[in-house]
Design an enzyme around this catalytic site. Structure first.
Site, PDB file in Angstrom:
ATOM      1  CG  PHE A 197      -1.899  -1.142   1.229  1.00 41.50           C
ATOM      2  CD1 PHE A 197      -3.073  -1.049   0.475  1.00 41.50           C
ATOM      3  CD2 PHE A 197      -1.633  -2.304   1.933  1.00 41.50           C
ATOM      4  CE1 PHE A 197      -3.973  -2.107   0.451  1.00 41.50           C
ATOM      5  CE2 PHE A 197      -2.533  -3.361   1.889  1.00 41.50           C
ATOM      6  CZ  PHE A 197      -3.696  -3.271   1.150  1.00 41.50           C
ATOM      7  CG  PHE A 240       2.244   5.802  -4.644  1.00 37.04           C
ATOM      8  CD1 PHE A 240       1.583   5.338  -5.776  1.00 37.04           C
ATOM      9  CD2 PHE A 240       1.500   6.399  -3.643  1.00 37.04           C
ATOM     10  CE1 PHE A 240       0.214   5.484  -5.911  1.00 37.04           C
ATOM     11  CE2 PHE A 240       0.130   6.549  -3.770  1.00 37.04           C
ATOM     12  CZ  PHE A 240      -0.519   6.088  -4.903  1.00 37.04           C
TER      13      PHE A 240
HETATM   14 CU1  CUA Z   1      -6.036   2.263  -2.903  1.00 33.55          CU
HETATM   15 CU2  CUA Z   1      -3.886   1.582  -3.651  1.00 33.55          CU
END
Ligand code: CUA
Length: 159
Positions: free
Chosen positions: A76, A78
């Site tokens: 979860f 980036f």
């Molecule tokens: Cu919501 Cu990745």
């Protein structure tokens, strides 16, 4: 058979609406080249980390001065985080997901992409103002979807 005047009016209004909506679909899909994802760049979602590009996500400057930000969105987070880009320069984001569908939205800008496993989402945007911005995932992707966020740092371009 007699049809009441008001009923006739409603029938005409309904017919015009249906024709309008169908027309909008035809215009959007055909004439404005809005294409389904099958027409964009694909990638094997299980091989994201084997690919030359996405095994080392990050920001790179091209010879022509353009900037490419390669980003992996996965449960979860980036990667990279933060994403550091220069101000006043077109930045092309290339984003993919190795797991499920995510969103990539830079809050307060129109940088916003759906990140679908199997596809590379790409868009180009220029951030004029230096500063720090929040990146959020705007597609429900699991129990910690609400925790999935990152930072975008727009740096003053070095002269
Ligand atoms: Cu919501 Cu990745």
């Amino acid at each position: 058979m007699t049809v009441d005047l008001y009923e006739k009016i409603w029938m005409i209004v309904a017919a015009v609406l249906i024709a309008g909506f169908l027309g909008a679909i035809v215009v959007a899909a055909g004439m404005q080249a809005v294409q389904p994802p099958s027409h964009v760049e694909t990638i094997d979602p299980e091989a994201v980390y084997d690919s030359e590009e996405f095994s080392r996500p990050g920001v790179a400057t091209l010879e022509d001065g353009g900037v490419v930000a390669t980003v992996v969105a996965e449960m979860f987070a980036f990667d990279p985080d933060p994403i550091v880009v220069p101000a006043g320069v077109p930045v092309t984001f290339r984003i993919t997901s190795p797991d499920v569908m995510h969103g990539f939205q830079v809050v307060g800008t129109n940088a916003n992409a759906m990140v679908v496993p199997g596809y590379v989402s790409e868009f180009t945007i220029t951030f004029q103002e230096p500063g720090e911005r929040l990146i959020v995932c705007n597609e429900f992707c699991g129990l910690l979807h609400h925790e999935m966020q990152g930072r975008l740092i727009v740096e003053e371009a070095t002269p």
